[in-house]
Design an enzyme around this catalytic site. Structure first.
Site, PDB file in Angstrom:
ATOM      1  N   HIS A  85       0.856  -1.196   0.000  1.00  0.00           N
ATOM      2  CA  HIS A  85       0.000   0.000   0.000  1.00  0.00           C
ATOM      3  C   HIS A  85       0.887   1.239   0.000  1.00  0.00           C
ATOM      4  O   HIS A  85       1.298   1.728   1.055  1.00  0.00           O
ATOM      5  CB  HIS A  85      -0.909  -0.020   1.232  1.00  0.00           C
ATOM      6  CG  HIS A  85      -1.981   1.033   1.222  1.00  0.00           C
ATOM      7  ND1 HIS A  85      -3.315   0.742   1.077  1.00  0.00           N
ATOM      8  CD2 HIS A  85      -1.914   2.381   1.339  1.00  0.00           C
ATOM      9  CE1 HIS A  85      -4.026   1.859   1.123  1.00  0.00           C
ATOM     10  NE2 HIS A  85      -3.195   2.879   1.279  1.00  0.00           N
ATOM     11  N   HIS A 102       1.305   4.966  -2.328  1.00  0.00           N
ATOM     12  CA  HIS A 102       0.898   5.862  -3.413  1.00  0.00           C
ATOM     13  C   HIS A 102       2.154   6.467  -4.040  1.00  0.00           C
ATOM     14  O   HIS A 102       2.959   7.082  -3.335  1.00  0.00           O
ATOM     15  CB  HIS A 102      -0.007   6.966  -2.876  1.00  0.00           C
ATOM     16  CG  HIS A 102      -1.295   6.454  -2.321  1.00  0.00           C
ATOM     17  ND1 HIS A 102      -2.442   6.361  -3.080  1.00  0.00           N
ATOM     18  CD2 HIS A 102      -1.622   5.994  -1.091  1.00  0.00           C
ATOM     19  CE1 HIS A 102      -3.421   5.866  -2.342  1.00  0.00           C
ATOM     20  NE2 HIS A 102      -2.953   5.634  -1.116  1.00  0.00           N
ATOM     21  N   HIS A 105      -9.615   1.097  -0.789  1.00  0.00           N
ATOM     22  CA  HIS A 105      -9.499   1.853   0.453  1.00  0.00           C
ATOM     23  C   HIS A 105     -10.860   1.843   1.149  1.00  0.00           C
ATOM     24  O   HIS A 105     -11.862   2.245   0.556  1.00  0.00           O
ATOM     25  CB  HIS A 105      -9.122   3.305   0.171  1.00  0.00           C
ATOM     26  CG  HIS A 105      -7.681   3.523  -0.194  1.00  0.00           C
ATOM     27  ND1 HIS A 105      -7.086   2.899  -1.253  1.00  0.00           N
ATOM     28  CD2 HIS A 105      -6.727   4.320   0.381  1.00  0.00           C
ATOM     29  CE1 HIS A 105      -5.817   3.301  -1.334  1.00  0.00           C
ATOM     30  NE2 HIS A 105      -5.576   4.152  -0.354  1.00  0.00           N
ATOM     31  N   GLU A 156     -11.060   3.635   6.797  1.00  0.00           N
ATOM     32  CA  GLU A 156     -10.086   4.585   7.330  1.00  0.00           C
ATOM     33  C   GLU A 156     -10.855   5.741   7.973  1.00  0.00           C
ATOM     34  O   GLU A 156     -10.695   6.028   9.160  1.00  0.00           O
ATOM     35  CB  GLU A 156      -9.160   5.082   6.225  1.00  0.00           C
ATOM     36  CG  GLU A 156      -8.103   6.075   6.698  1.00  0.00           C
ATOM     37  CD  GLU A 156      -7.301   6.681   5.538  1.00  0.00           C
ATOM     38  OE1 GLU A 156      -6.235   7.251   5.823  1.00  0.00           O
ATOM     39  OE2 GLU A 156      -7.749   6.596   4.377  1.00  0.00           O
ATOM     40  N   ASP A 195       1.858   4.000   3.082  1.00  0.00           N
ATOM     41  CA  ASP A 195       0.842   4.867   2.506  1.00  0.00           C
ATOM     42  C   ASP A 195       1.463   6.013   1.695  1.00  0.00           C
ATOM     43  O   ASP A 195       1.620   5.908   0.497  1.00  0.00           O
ATOM     44  CB  ASP A 195      -0.061   5.406   3.625  1.00  0.00           C
ATOM     45  CG  ASP A 195      -1.438   5.837   3.149  1.00  0.00           C
ATOM     46  OD1 ASP A 195      -1.776   5.595   1.984  1.00  0.00           O
ATOM     47  OD2 ASP A 195      -2.196   6.410   3.959  1.00  0.00           O
ATOM     48  N   ASP A 196       1.796   7.113   2.359  1.00  0.00           N
ATOM     49  CA  ASP A 196       2.431   8.286   1.739  1.00  0.00           C
ATOM     50  C   ASP A 196       3.579   8.711   2.664  1.00  0.00           C
ATOM     51  O   ASP A 196       3.466   9.693   3.411  1.00  0.00           O
ATOM     52  CB  ASP A 196       1.422   9.438   1.601  1.00  0.00           C
ATOM     53  CG  ASP A 196       0.163   9.006   0.848  1.00  0.00           C
ATOM     54  OD1 ASP A 196       0.195   8.986  -0.385  1.00  0.00           O
ATOM     55  OD2 ASP A 196      -0.838   8.683   1.517  1.00  0.00           O
TER      56      ASP A 196
END
Length: 331
Positions: free
Chosen positions: A13, A15, A193, A196, A274-275
């Protein structure tokens, strides 16, 4: 002293644009003389106040990424960072929205540049990358259909999956079923997604309405223990991003994050960033913080890495190759 930072890791996961080092984006903006506004703190890190502001900053940070060559450079920069944390295999979300405006011809050019960079990174850094095409939820179902067409036309090889990201509070997942059906018919594996910012029902919608075999985040399922047990029984894999959840204030600390309880109840959890530059994290830091929070040892992390590899959307030959490296490293 533990060896967690050196352990081989699998990430599902991530981005691509969200993993862009701030210095890379600043430099690119300067090269192109593009003003991307006040999206950086004084220390050079990305600046945002909450998740919805984060989405705006994310899109602003994408502004300098104007062509395939920029994405070639971005991919190399991101994979070098991941490899430094011990990541052997990574899957990254790719949005045709940011790669040619969902035009199929342009998307092919961007994809060619990204795959070229991935090939170079595999040779130079020992990391393997695959792509998951992802429409942006708050851009709406119609644009998602265009994204799905891009995904279906380039499915196979590097492009292995289809998902959805963006603002979870925008619309309903079932509104995107046409796009997911198209991707599935093209042979792409499905993730989404969910759970969350919305609660357990959103996780159910991802599983039941979209047929997702993996859930991005999924942590709000903890609010319904029957759902947690169902996730475990069905073998649905959660792409958990603890550092992201803590940075965005969903949970106040790693210790209060539900990944520990979910793991103990038999849920197939994986660890992801994630980021990462937005949330001041790396895969090595995620491992260290989870070790401190739950006293997980190397055996637990090795089990989670194997779970992630089993859940990866790549072909069997790639899996076998990565597994050999994992097994050699973990004895």
């Amino acid at each position: 002293m533990n060896n967690l930072s050196k352990m081989p890791k699998i990430e599902l996961h991530l981005h691509l644009e969200g993993a862009a080092p701030p210095a890379f984006i600043r430099g690119l903006a300067k090269e192109k003389n593009i003003d991307i506004g006040g999206i950086f703190n004084e220390d050079g890190s990305y600046r945002f106040t909450n998740f919805w502001n984060f989405l705006k900053v994310y899109e602003a940070a994408c502004e300098p990424l104007k062509g395939p060559q920029d994405f070639y450079r971005l991919t190399l920069a991101v994979l070098e960072e991941s490899a430094a944390s011990g990541v052997l295999y990574s899957e990254t979300f790719l949005s045709p929205d940011f790669c040619g405006g969902r035009d199929l011809g342009a998307w092919r050019e961007y994809l060619h540049a990204i795959t070229e960079a991935a090939t170079k990174a595999e040779k130079d850094f020992g990391i393997t990358l695959r792509g998951i095409v992802t429409p942006i939820r708050h851009f709406g179902p119609e644009k998602a259909r265009e994204t799905a067409r891009c995904a279906a036309e380039t499915a196979g090889g590097f492009i292995t999956g289809f998902g959805i990201g963006g603002d979870e509070k925008s619309g309903e997942l079932k509104d995107f079923l046409w796009s997911f059906d198209m991707a599935r018919e093209a042979g792409l594996r499905i993730t989404a997604h969910a759970g969350e910012w919305k609660g357990p029902d959103e996780v159910r919608a991802a599983m039941n309405d979209l047929g997702a075999e993996r859930i991005g985040h999924g942590v709000r399922a903890i609010e319904d223990m029957a759902l947690v047990d169902e996730i475990a029984e069905r073998g649905v894999v959660l792409e958990v991003c603890p550092g992201s959840n803590v940075a965005l204030g969903i949970y106040s600390s790693f210790r209060k994050h539900p990944i520990g309880e979910m793991y103990d109840r038999g849920v197939k959890v994986t660890i992801n960033t994630d980021d990462p530059p937005f949330f001041h994290t790396t895969m090595a830091r995620e491992y260290e913080m989870l070790h401190q929070a739950f006293d997980w040892d190397e055996a637990v992390f090795a089990t989670i890495a194997r779970t992630a590899l089993d859940a990866a959307f790549c072909d069997a030959d790639t899996k076998t190759r990565i597994l050999k490296t994992l097994e050699q490293a973990n004895g």
